[in-house]
Design a protein around this motif. Structure first.
Motif, PDB file in Angstrom:
ATOM      1  N   SER A  61     -57.221  16.605 -20.157  1.00  0.00           N
ATOM      2  CA  SER A  61     -56.487  15.346 -20.102  1.00  0.00           C
ATOM      3  C   SER A  61     -56.044  14.933 -21.499  1.00  0.00           C
ATOM      4  O   SER A  61     -56.589  15.395 -22.504  1.00  0.00           O
ATOM      5  CB  SER A  61     -57.352  14.242 -19.480  1.00  0.00           C
ATOM      6  OG  SER A  61     -58.530  14.061 -20.244  1.00  0.00           O
ATOM      7  N   LEU A 187     -53.337  21.152 -17.555  1.00  0.00           N
ATOM      8  CA  LEU A 187     -53.073  19.849 -18.163  1.00  0.00           C
ATOM      9  C   LEU A 187     -51.772  19.331 -17.583  1.00  0.00           C
ATOM     10  O   LEU A 187     -50.729  19.984 -17.694  1.00  0.00           O
ATOM     11  CB  LEU A 187     -52.965  19.971 -19.686  1.00  0.00           C
ATOM     12  CG  LEU A 187     -52.528  18.701 -20.431  1.00  0.00           C
ATOM     13  CD1 LEU A 187     -53.606  17.636 -20.333  1.00  0.00           C
ATOM     14  CD2 LEU A 187     -52.205  19.007 -21.878  1.00  0.00           C
ATOM     15  N   CYS A 189     -49.967  15.474 -17.381  1.00  0.00           N
ATOM     16  CA  CYS A 189     -50.061  14.048 -17.683  1.00  0.00           C
ATOM     17  C   CYS A 189     -48.668  13.431 -17.764  1.00  0.00           C
ATOM     18  O   CYS A 189     -47.701  14.101 -18.128  1.00  0.00           O
ATOM     19  CB  CYS A 189     -50.786  13.816 -19.006  1.00  0.00           C
ATOM     20  SG  CYS A 189     -52.446  14.550 -19.083  1.00  0.00           S
ATOM     21  N   CYS A 205     -53.358  11.082 -16.340  1.00  0.00           N
ATOM     22  CA  CYS A 205     -53.395  12.527 -16.096  1.00  0.00           C
ATOM     23  C   CYS A 205     -53.871  12.780 -14.667  1.00  0.00           C
ATOM     24  O   CYS A 205     -54.721  12.058 -14.147  1.00  0.00           O
ATOM     25  CB  CYS A 205     -54.318  13.228 -17.088  1.00  0.00           C
ATOM     26  SG  CYS A 205     -53.785  13.036 -18.812  1.00  0.00           S
TER      27      CYS A 205
END
Length: 206
Positions: A61, A187, A189, A205
């Protein structure tokens, strides 16, 4: 006299057979209990092994994003004059809930604006300790310039001084246990870039 002897012998034989049947029934019952206990023990062992030695999903995140050198232009008379660019200083947090450490090589990610790649991230390879977390800093340049066929959303976003960016990256590495497990950390976000205050005023996220 002989009749009494025969009757007593017959009863004794029946008693022996009944005792033998009860004994065999007890042994069968104990064997069933023993087998069931063994199966329960094996199930418990497999659960423990699964909890400690099977790799669990890792989490990545963005914990913070700072804006540097923000520039943008809003010219309603020409779509080609519309643009924005800035430097993003980001901090990425990776959490490892596994018994073994997680190790990944240097990886790349993208910053997107309405599906268009407007910047690239370079995330240095790291090792994340077992049951631990690690933070790493990433700096990248983002920018988007309009043209004669620029969609209306670019003009609208700059006019309202709000740019929504998305960060995506995949960190492919290994969780080092007794049995190695290849894992990927995703990842993903979203960031709301406020052009007036020059800050990310909303970040979350998935």
């Amino acid at each position: 006299m002989s009749v009494c002897v025969e009757t007593t012998y017959g009863r004794t034989s029946k008693d022996v057979d009944e005792a033998r049947r009860i004994y065999q029934s007890d042994i069968t019952g104990k064997m069933i209990i023993f087998i069931l206990s063994g199966l329960c023990m094996l199930l418990f062992i497999f659960i423990v092994i699964g909890f400690f030695f099977i790799a669990k999903p890792l989490k990545a995140s963005l914990t913070s994003v700072a804006i540097r050198n923000l520039r943008y232009k809003n010219d309603a008379s020409s779509s080609s004059s519309l643009y924005f660019n800035a430097t993003l200083a980001m901090e990425i947090r990776i959490e490892n809930p596994n018994l073994g450490f997680f190790e990944y090589p240097t990886s790349k990610g993208d910053i997107l604006y309405n599906g268009h790649v407007v910047g690239e991230m370079r995330i240095n390879g790291q090792r994340v300790a077992s049951y631990g977390a690690m933070r790493t800093e990433v700096r990248t340049q983002v920018g988007y310039r309009g043209n004669q066929t620029s969609p209306v959303w670019l003009k609208n976003d700059i006019e309202r001084r709000l740019i929504i960016l998305e960060a995506r990256a995949k960190l492919r590495g290994e969780v080092h246990l007794k049995a190695l497990n290849n894992r990927t950390v995703n990842l993903k976000c979203l960031m709301h870039l406020n052009l007036i205050d020059e800050v990310i005023h909303r970040l979350w996220c998935k």
